[in-house]
Design a protein around this motif. Sequence first.
Motif, PDB file in Angstrom:
ATOM      1  N   SER A 176      29.956  17.340  53.586  1.00 46.23           N
ATOM      2  CA  SER A 176      29.328  16.235  52.860  1.00 46.23           C
ATOM      3  C   SER A 176      30.278  15.046  52.747  1.00 46.23           C
ATOM      4  CB  SER A 176      28.907  16.704  51.472  1.00 46.23           C
ATOM      5  OG  SER A 176      30.050  16.920  50.668  1.00 46.23           O
ATOM      6  N   GLU A 177      29.719  13.934  52.338  1.00 49.05           N
ATOM      7  CA  GLU A 177      30.524  12.720  52.121  1.00 49.05           C
ATOM      8  C   GLU A 177      31.576  12.955  51.035  1.00 49.05           C
ATOM      9  OE1 GLU A 177      31.674   9.106  53.367  1.00 49.05           O
ATOM     10  OE2 GLU A 177      29.896  10.109  54.159  1.00 49.05           O
ATOM     11  N   THR A 178      31.206  13.727  50.023  1.00 50.18           N
ATOM     12  CA  THR A 178      32.139  14.050  48.939  1.00 50.18           C
ATOM     13  C   THR A 178      33.309  14.875  49.467  1.00 50.18           C
ATOM     14  OG1 THR A 178      30.290  14.056  47.391  1.00 50.18           O
ATOM     15  CG2 THR A 178      32.330  15.095  46.655  1.00 50.18           C
ATOM     16  N   ASP A 179      33.025  15.831  50.333  1.00 48.21           N
ATOM     17  CA  ASP A 179      34.091  16.641  50.936  1.00 48.21           C
ATOM     18  C   ASP A 179      35.090  15.759  51.684  1.00 48.21           C
ATOM     19  OD1 ASP A 179      32.940  19.011  50.032  1.00 48.21           O
ATOM     20  OD2 ASP A 179      31.779  19.292  51.878  1.00 48.21           O
ATOM     21  N   ILE A 180      34.572  14.813  52.426  1.00 53.00           N
ATOM     22  CA  ILE A 180      35.439  13.914  53.193  1.00 53.00           C
ATOM     23  C   ILE A 180      36.268  13.043  52.250  1.00 53.00           C
ATOM     24  CG2 ILE A 180      35.475  11.992  54.833  1.00 53.00           C
ATOM     25  CD1 ILE A 180      32.999  13.267  56.138  1.00 53.00           C
ATOM     26  N   GLU A 181      35.638  12.540  51.181  1.00 57.08           N
ATOM     27  CA  GLU A 181      36.360  11.714  50.216  1.00 57.08           C
ATOM     28  C   GLU A 181      37.489  12.492  49.554  1.00 57.08           C
ATOM     29  OE1 GLU A 181      33.428  10.177  47.543  1.00 57.08           O
ATOM     30  OE2 GLU A 181      32.499   8.924  49.071  1.00 57.08           O
ATOM     31  N   VAL A 182      37.237  13.747  49.193  1.00 60.45           N
ATOM     32  CA  VAL A 182      38.276  14.588  48.583  1.00 60.45           C
ATOM     33  C   VAL A 182      39.399  14.836  49.581  1.00 60.45           C
ATOM     34  CG1 VAL A 182      38.739  16.905  47.679  1.00 60.45           C
ATOM     35  CG2 VAL A 182      36.697  15.669  46.942  1.00 60.45           C
ATOM     36  N   PHE A 183      39.039  15.100  50.816  1.00 60.75           N
ATOM     37  CA  PHE A 183      40.019  15.325  51.876  1.00 60.75           C
ATOM     38  C   PHE A 183      40.904  14.101  52.066  1.00 60.75           C
ATOM     39  CE2 PHE A 183      41.305  15.869  56.364  1.00 60.75           C
ATOM     40  CZ  PHE A 183      41.720  17.179  56.354  1.00 60.75           C
ATOM     41  N   LEU A 184      40.283  12.922  52.117  1.00 60.82           N
ATOM     42  CA  LEU A 184      41.037  11.691  52.300  1.00 60.82           C
ATOM     43  C   LEU A 184      41.889  11.373  51.070  1.00 60.82           C
ATOM     44  CD1 LEU A 184      38.305   9.494  54.025  1.00 60.82           C
ATOM     45  CD2 LEU A 184      40.253  10.632  55.109  1.00 60.82           C
ATOM     46  N   ALA A 185      41.382  11.681  49.881  1.00 59.73           N
ATOM     47  CA  ALA A 185      42.136  11.439  48.646  1.00 59.73           C
ATOM     48  C   ALA A 185      43.372  12.337  48.562  1.00 59.73           C
ATOM     49  CB  ALA A 185      41.240  11.672  47.428  1.00 59.73           C
ATOM     50  N   ALA A 186      43.342  13.471  49.251  1.00 54.37           N
ATOM     51  CA  ALA A 186      44.482  14.389  49.250  1.00 54.37           C
ATOM     52  C   ALA A 186      45.612  13.876  50.144  1.00 54.37           C
ATOM     53  CB  ALA A 186      44.039  15.776  49.696  1.00 54.37           C
ATOM     54  N   GLY A 187      45.380  12.750  50.826  1.00 47.44           N
ATOM     55  CA  GLY A 187      46.438  12.172  51.640  1.00 47.44           C
ATOM     56  C   GLY A 187      46.235  12.293  53.134  1.00 47.44           C
ATOM     57  N   GLY A 192      44.110  11.631  56.741  1.00 44.44           N
ATOM     58  CA  GLY A 192      43.415  10.485  57.312  1.00 44.44           C
ATOM     59  C   GLY A 192      42.173  10.903  58.078  1.00 44.44           C
ATOM     60  N   THR A 193      41.491   9.914  58.589  1.00 45.60           N
ATOM     61  CA  THR A 193      40.269  10.201  59.354  1.00 45.60           C
ATOM     62  C   THR A 193      40.586  10.990  60.628  1.00 45.60           C
ATOM     63  OG1 THR A 193      40.425   8.005  60.363  1.00 45.60           O
ATOM     64  CG2 THR A 193      38.962   8.234  58.483  1.00 45.60           C
ATOM     65  N   LYS A 194      41.773  10.799  61.164  1.00 49.77           N
ATOM     66  CA  LYS A 194      42.178  11.561  62.351  1.00 49.77           C
ATOM     67  C   LYS A 194      42.195  13.052  62.030  1.00 49.77           C
ATOM     68  CE  LYS A 194      45.905  12.064  65.709  1.00 49.77           C
ATOM     69  NZ  LYS A 194      47.232  11.608  66.121  1.00 49.77           N
ATOM     70  N   GLN A 195      42.702  13.424  60.860  1.00 52.64           N
ATOM     71  CA  GLN A 195      42.750  14.835  60.475  1.00 52.64           C
ATOM     72  C   GLN A 195      41.352  15.403  60.223  1.00 52.64           C
ATOM     73  OE1 GLN A 195      45.162  12.639  59.076  1.00 52.64           O
ATOM     74  NE2 GLN A 195      46.657  13.394  60.557  1.00 52.64           N
ATOM     75  N   VAL A 196      40.433  14.550  59.720  1.00 54.78           N
ATOM     76  CA  VAL A 196      39.044  14.996  59.549  1.00 54.78           C
ATOM     77  C   VAL A 196      38.476  15.399  60.906  1.00 54.78           C
ATOM     78  CG1 VAL A 196      36.700  14.310  58.896  1.00 54.78           C
ATOM     79  CG2 VAL A 196      38.631  13.577  57.494  1.00 54.78           C
ATOM     80  N   LEU A 197      38.702  14.563  61.901  1.00 57.12           N
ATOM     81  CA  LEU A 197      38.205  14.867  63.246  1.00 57.12           C
ATOM     82  C   LEU A 197      38.900  16.095  63.840  1.00 57.12           C
ATOM     83  CD1 LEU A 197      37.916  11.256  64.695  1.00 57.12           C
ATOM     84  CD2 LEU A 197      36.068  12.727  63.892  1.00 57.12           C
ATOM     85  N   GLU A 198      40.185  16.263  63.543  1.00 56.42           N
ATOM     86  CA  GLU A 198      40.907  17.439  64.037  1.00 56.42           C
ATOM     87  C   GLU A 198      40.343  18.725  63.446  1.00 56.42           C
ATOM     88  OE1 GLU A 198      44.963  16.545  63.062  1.00 56.42           O
ATOM     89  OE2 GLU A 198      45.268  15.375  64.889  1.00 56.42           O
ATOM     90  N   VAL A 199      39.988  18.688  62.169  1.00 62.51           N
ATOM     91  CA  VAL A 199      39.400  19.871  61.529  1.00 62.51           C
ATOM     92  C   VAL A 199      38.049  20.185  62.156  1.00 62.51           C
ATOM     93  CG1 VAL A 199      38.405  20.755  59.374  1.00 62.51           C
ATOM     94  CG2 VAL A 199      40.621  19.611  59.349  1.00 62.51           C
ATOM     95  N   ILE A 200      37.236  19.160  62.358  1.00 57.77           N
ATOM     96  CA  ILE A 200      35.916  19.364  62.971  1.00 57.77           C
ATOM     97  C   ILE A 200      36.069  19.886  64.396  1.00 57.77           C
ATOM     98  CG2 ILE A 200      33.832  18.190  63.771  1.00 57.77           C
ATOM     99  CD1 ILE A 200      34.194  16.310  61.323  1.00 57.77           C
ATOM    100  N   LEU A 201      36.978  19.303  65.167  1.00 64.91           N
ATOM    101  CA  LEU A 201      37.207  19.737  66.545  1.00 64.91           C
ATOM    102  C   LEU A 201      37.736  21.169  66.596  1.00 64.91           C
ATOM    103  CD1 LEU A 201      37.324  19.136  69.570  1.00 64.91           C
ATOM    104  CD2 LEU A 201      39.614  18.235  69.209  1.00 64.91           C
ATOM    105  N   GLY A 202      38.718  21.478  65.743  1.00 67.97           N
ATOM    106  CA  GLY A 202      39.270  22.835  65.723  1.00 67.97           C
ATOM    107  C   GLY A 202      38.236  23.881  65.350  1.00 67.97           C
TER     108      GLY A 202
END
Length: 58
Positions: free
Chosen positions: A2-13, A15-25
């Motif tokens: 969800s959008e909230t999950d992404i916001e929490v992930f980004l707030a933890a420090g 970046g968007t690159k790591q979001v894509l890495e998690v999705i890809l992995g």
Amino acid sequence: MSETDIEVFLAAGYGTKQVLEVILGTSQKVLSNYTNHEVDAPFVKFAWAKDTVAEIAA
């Protein structure tokens, strides 16, 4: 995810690159597991077994 999950992930420090890495992995692991499950049966006859090695050595 969800959008909230992404916001929490980004707030933890992270970046968007790591979001894509998690999705890809995750997607790579799912495809790998699915492929291994589907392809495993034809290779069962080649599986190593202690009895088979003992017969060949004898």
